[in-house]
Design an enzyme around this catalytic site. Structure first.
Site, PDB file in Angstrom:
ATOM      1  N   GLY A 231       1.182  -1.453   0.228  1.00  0.00           N
ATOM      2  CA  GLY A 231       0.366   0.188  -0.308  1.00  0.00           C
ATOM      3  C   GLY A 231       0.730   0.791  -0.190  1.00  0.00           C
ATOM      4  O   GLY A 231       2.018   1.295  -0.868  1.00  0.00           O
ATOM      5  N   SER A 232       0.327   2.158   0.971  1.00  0.00           N
ATOM      6  CA  SER A 232       0.959   3.682   0.504  1.00  0.00           C
ATOM      7  C   SER A 232       1.796   3.887   1.595  1.00  0.00           C
ATOM      8  O   SER A 232       1.913   2.835   2.699  1.00  0.00           O
ATOM      9  CB  SER A 232      -0.004   4.466   0.662  1.00  0.00           C
ATOM     10  OG  SER A 232      -0.096   5.022   2.214  1.00  0.00           O
ATOM     11  N   GLY A 236       2.393   2.496   5.048  1.00  0.00           N
ATOM     12  CA  GLY A 236       3.653   1.698   6.013  1.00  0.00           C
ATOM     13  C   GLY A 236       4.112   2.178   7.647  1.00  0.00           C
ATOM     14  O   GLY A 236       4.961   1.577   8.461  1.00  0.00           O
ATOM     15  N   GLU A 253       5.992  -3.646   1.075  1.00  0.00           N
ATOM     16  CA  GLU A 253       5.386  -3.135   0.115  1.00  0.00           C
ATOM     17  C   GLU A 253       4.724  -1.240  -0.648  1.00  0.00           C
ATOM     18  O   GLU A 253       3.789  -1.669  -0.738  1.00  0.00           O
ATOM     19  CB  GLU A 253       5.002  -4.665  -0.929  1.00  0.00           C
ATOM     20  CG  GLU A 253       5.776  -4.418  -2.360  1.00  0.00           C
ATOM     21  CD  GLU A 253       5.134  -3.341  -3.463  1.00  0.00           C
ATOM     22  OE1 GLU A 253       5.295  -2.730  -3.928  1.00  0.00           O
ATOM     23  OE2 GLU A 253       3.956  -4.406  -4.335  1.00  0.00           O
ATOM     24  N   CYS A 287       2.585   0.429  -8.030  1.00  0.00           N
ATOM     25  CA  CYS A 287       3.358   0.849  -7.881  1.00  0.00           C
ATOM     26  C   CYS A 287       5.135   0.982  -8.602  1.00  0.00           C
ATOM     27  O   CYS A 287       5.293   2.206  -8.169  1.00  0.00           O
ATOM     28  CB  CYS A 287       3.675  -0.023  -6.274  1.00  0.00           C
ATOM     29  SG  CYS A 287       3.774  -1.623  -7.099  1.00  0.00           S
TER      30      CYS A 287
END
Ligand code: UN1
Length: 497
Positions: A231-232, A236, A253, A287
């Site tokens: 995710g963003s 994170g 990630e 991403c």
């Protein structure tokens, strides 16, 4: 349409028709399902069940565990068209890419099946006579998986296939924007479990349809030794310290700000095609999307004019009707894109494209023309990831400058250089070149195969998923010293009598 897809994959209608939370397709903004969001108590009960499932599953020999994943891969092959279309319905990506995502799942299943016979350790020479040392890998426990809307199924599968052969149970919290694909994956895995037989415990894999509090419950629980989250960077930053506070492990990630260095010796035909796929594919919502084109000043005008022409030919529209670029996921994504473009204009950048499209036909969806933004130098706007099809174009004079512009962003996921000069190519992939987890030559930054380790450095979070030796992340390491002599010598020659 969605209903018949779900039925063919064997998902119980009560799971996606009767809930109070609406699932909306970004294709036209219509409601395609109604699910029930689980609260923290429900998650608590699931964690207990995941723990029980783990205790049973870890006793099944690894190559047998591989057989379950093989059967799951067969389910995916059988239902590739349906699951691929469902990915399009839910995430808005074009059908080709929906199918590609399911193919990534199939590929990782194949890899994991082979790996299930290769969960190896090593032996180490002991300094003591009649002793041997070795290192073993053991199953870790229930694994918590958090995934994002833009790749609703493949990142789950990268983690799930390996984690299962490594002897772990799974708890998956998909994005609230894409619960239907998660329910479909769970149904296909259930079919595989039925074919596999009793050795696969009930609740080996569970889906948590929930909002923030459900995710928090998962992240904070010490019974979950590993959280793998996609995710963003903002997400994170919240997840990582919470998992660390309880000494859990994480695979993160997160955001990317992927660049291409385009040199004067490059094959420009190839480069333009690569730019098109990586900058506008998935409507800029990968991403690994190409966000920065760092182009030598001598070829910048030519490249821009070729790109302008290529961008004019892009078919924008319904992802199930043969377009190349589908919608943004929602209004917030559209607003973020417009905000970034407005900021760029105010800073004096030249902006091409970026307008809303098809608003008459789809008033409740957000289609845009991909944007190209010419800037003189890298600034904070360019350094931040806007999850939309915006390509910033920056000029450079020599390779050192290009590499330093390239690396001067917080993120470090994917990168590439287009060149036919071996010195430039090798410098870019050397220790003084790209600082990213992925560095390619004459290939765009997106669309990685599953055989390599996938992930990146810096604000991307440092995690690695899918191929190479990533399987080791789903196991705990144990060092064994075994004494087969009748003496008890101490290490380091210590005498204790
Ligand atoms: C993502 O966008 O979260 O390399 C994953 C790629 C794909 C995976 C993207 N294989 O673009």
């Amino acid at each position: 349409m969605v209903d018949s897809i779900m039925l063919r994959m064997g998902v119980a209608p009560s799971l996606y028709r009767d809930g109070n939370y609406k699932v909306v397709t970004p294709i036209d903004g219509s409601v395609i399902g109604r699910v029930t969001l689980e609260n923290a108590d429900a998650v608590e009960a699931r964690i207990t069940k995941a723990r029980q499932a783990f205790e049973q599953w870890r006793r099944v020999p690894a190559p047998r565990r591989g057989e379950l994943v093989r059967l799951f891969g067969e389910q995916l092959r059988q239902h590739k068209e349906d699951l691929g279309a469902l990915v399009s319905w839910e995430s808005g990506k074009i059908l080709q890419e929906g199918l590609g995502e399911v193919q990534e799942m199939i590929d990782i299943c194949d890899l994991a099946v082979g790996q299930s016979r290769q969960l190896y350790g090593l032996t180490i020479a002991s300094e003591r006579p009649g002793h041997h040392m070795r290192e073993s890998r053991h199953p870790l426990g229930p694994i918590g998986l958090i995934t994002a809307f833009n790749f609703p199924v493949a990142p789950w599968a990268w983690n799930a296939a390996l984690a299962l052969v490594c002897g772990n149970s799974l708890l998956w919290k998909p994005s609230e924007k894409t619960p239907l694909t998660a329910l479909a994956c769970q149904a296909l895995l259930d079919h595989a479990s039925e074919a596999f037989g009793d050795e696969a415990p009930a609740d080996l894999s569970q889906v948590i349809i929930g909002a923030r509090e459900a995710g928090e419950r998962l992240v904070d629980d010490p019974r979950i030794p590993l959280i793998s989250a996609t995710g963003s960077t903002r997400m994170g930053r919240e997840v990582a310290p919470r998992v660390a506070a309880r000494f859990g492990r994480s695979i993160l990630e997160l955001g990317g700000n992927n660049g291409m260095i385009l040199t004067p010796s490059a094959d420009l035909d190839m480069a333009v095609r690569a730019i098109l796929f990586s900058a506008v594919g998935t409507a800029g919502q990968r991403c690994t999307t190409l966000r920065r084109l760092i182009v030598h000043e001598s070829i910048k005008d030519e490249v821009l004019s070729r790109l302008e022409k290529a961008y004019q030919g892009i078919r924008i529209g319904n992802p199930l009707e043969g377009s190349l670029v589908g919608p943004l996921i929602d209004r917030a994504a559209f607003d973020a894109m417009q905000g970034a473009l407005e900021q760029a204009r105010q800073q004096g950048a030249k902006v091409r494209g970026g307008e809303r499209q098809l608003a008459d036909r789809y008033p409740d969806a957000h289609y845009v023309s991909p944007a190209i933004v010419e800037v003189d130098a890298q600034n904070d706007l360019v350094r931040s990831e806007t999850f939309a099809p915006i390509l910033y174009v920056l000029p450079y004079r020599d390779l050192d400058e290009a590499i330093s512009i390239h690396n001067d962003v917080p993120q470090g996921l994917s990168s590439c250089i287009f060149t036919t000069d071996v010195r430039e190519a090798e410098t870019f992939v050397s220790s003084v070149g790209s600082d990213c987890g992925i560095a390619n030559v004459n290939i765009g930054p997106s669309g990685a195969e599953i055989g390599g380790a996938f992930g990146g450095e810096k604000d991307t979070g440092g995690g690695r998923e899918s191929g190479s030796d990533v399987w080791k992340s789903y196991m705990r390491r144990q060092t064994n010293t075994v004494n087969y002599s009748s003496e008890l010598p101490l290490a380091q020659g210590i005498k204790f009598d």
